[in-house]
Write an enzyme that holds these catalytic residues in place. Sequence first.
Site, PDB file in Angstrom:
ATOM      1  N   HIS A 141      23.065  64.383 -12.735  1.00 56.68           N
ATOM      2  CA  HIS A 141      22.818  63.602 -13.951  1.00 56.68           C
ATOM      3  C   HIS A 141      23.999  63.691 -14.924  1.00 56.68           C
ATOM      4  CE1 HIS A 141      19.863  61.038 -15.629  1.00 56.68           C
ATOM      5  NE2 HIS A 141      19.336  61.853 -16.513  1.00 56.68           N
ATOM      6  N   ASN A 147      18.464  60.804 -22.830  1.00 56.25           N
ATOM      7  CA  ASN A 147      17.500  59.777 -23.213  1.00 56.25           C
ATOM      8  C   ASN A 147      17.626  59.303 -24.655  1.00 56.25           C
ATOM      9  OD1 ASN A 147      16.630  60.132 -20.618  1.00 56.25           O
ATOM     10  ND2 ASN A 147      14.736  61.160 -21.162  1.00 56.25           N
ATOM     11  N   ASP A 180      25.396  58.088 -14.187  1.00 53.03           N
ATOM     12  CA  ASP A 180      25.038  58.345 -12.792  1.00 53.03           C
ATOM     13  C   ASP A 180      24.072  57.263 -12.313  1.00 53.03           C
ATOM     14  OD1 ASP A 180      22.011  59.772 -12.850  1.00 53.03           O
ATOM     15  OD2 ASP A 180      23.160  59.924 -14.707  1.00 53.03           O
ATOM     16  N   ASN A 215      16.923  55.863 -18.421  1.00 49.38           N
ATOM     17  CA  ASN A 215      16.505  56.028 -19.813  1.00 49.38           C
ATOM     18  C   ASN A 215      17.663  56.094 -20.799  1.00 49.38           C
ATOM     19  OD1 ASN A 215      13.757  55.945 -19.243  1.00 49.38           O
ATOM     20  ND2 ASN A 215      13.704  58.120 -18.764  1.00 49.38           N
TER      21      ASN A 215
END
Length: 187
Positions: free
Chosen positions: A20, A66, A91, A112
């Site tokens: 991530h 997020n 990513d 997100n």
Amino acid sequence: MKFLIVGLGNIGPEYEGTRHNAGFMVADALARSCNATFSTERYGDIARCRVKNAQLVILKPSTYMNLSGNAVRYWMQKEGIDVSSVLVIVDDCALPFGAIRLKGSGSDAGHNGLKNIAQMVGTQAYPRLRFGIGNDFPRGAQIDYVLGMFTPAEMEAMPERINVAVDAVKTFCLAGIQTAMCNFNNK
């Protein structure tokens, strides 16, 4: 021209080196390639450098993935950068490991971080570079996979793939999104 280059990721040692955080990894490599260093400022770590006639403001948001839109909106306004001169590096588990996809705009595709950026800047029409992290996970295990570490084989291939992404970012800044897409998508 001035550009805001945003590498998305999550802060903290528990996220270092995870799939991530591919956006952070590309941002770090971009800064190193310009001999720039990051300093902690509002909403994230910032590095400034030049690539030929382009001024780059490289941002690694400290807002967690997020809520990245808060940092992107703040730095766009502070630096007077138009949304067309923002490039978000993220990513993407829909792409094979190390694949690069640049787009001038598009949907968040369920990501997100991208969704929050679109909400905060008021449009999905901002350039992005998607860095493939693969999708070798069983049904229902996507979160663990994305927040997991790269495999040893992936880590061995990572420097070359990150260098390709850095070259794509520089091409975007110097020649525009269309040229960057033609030269780097599917590479």
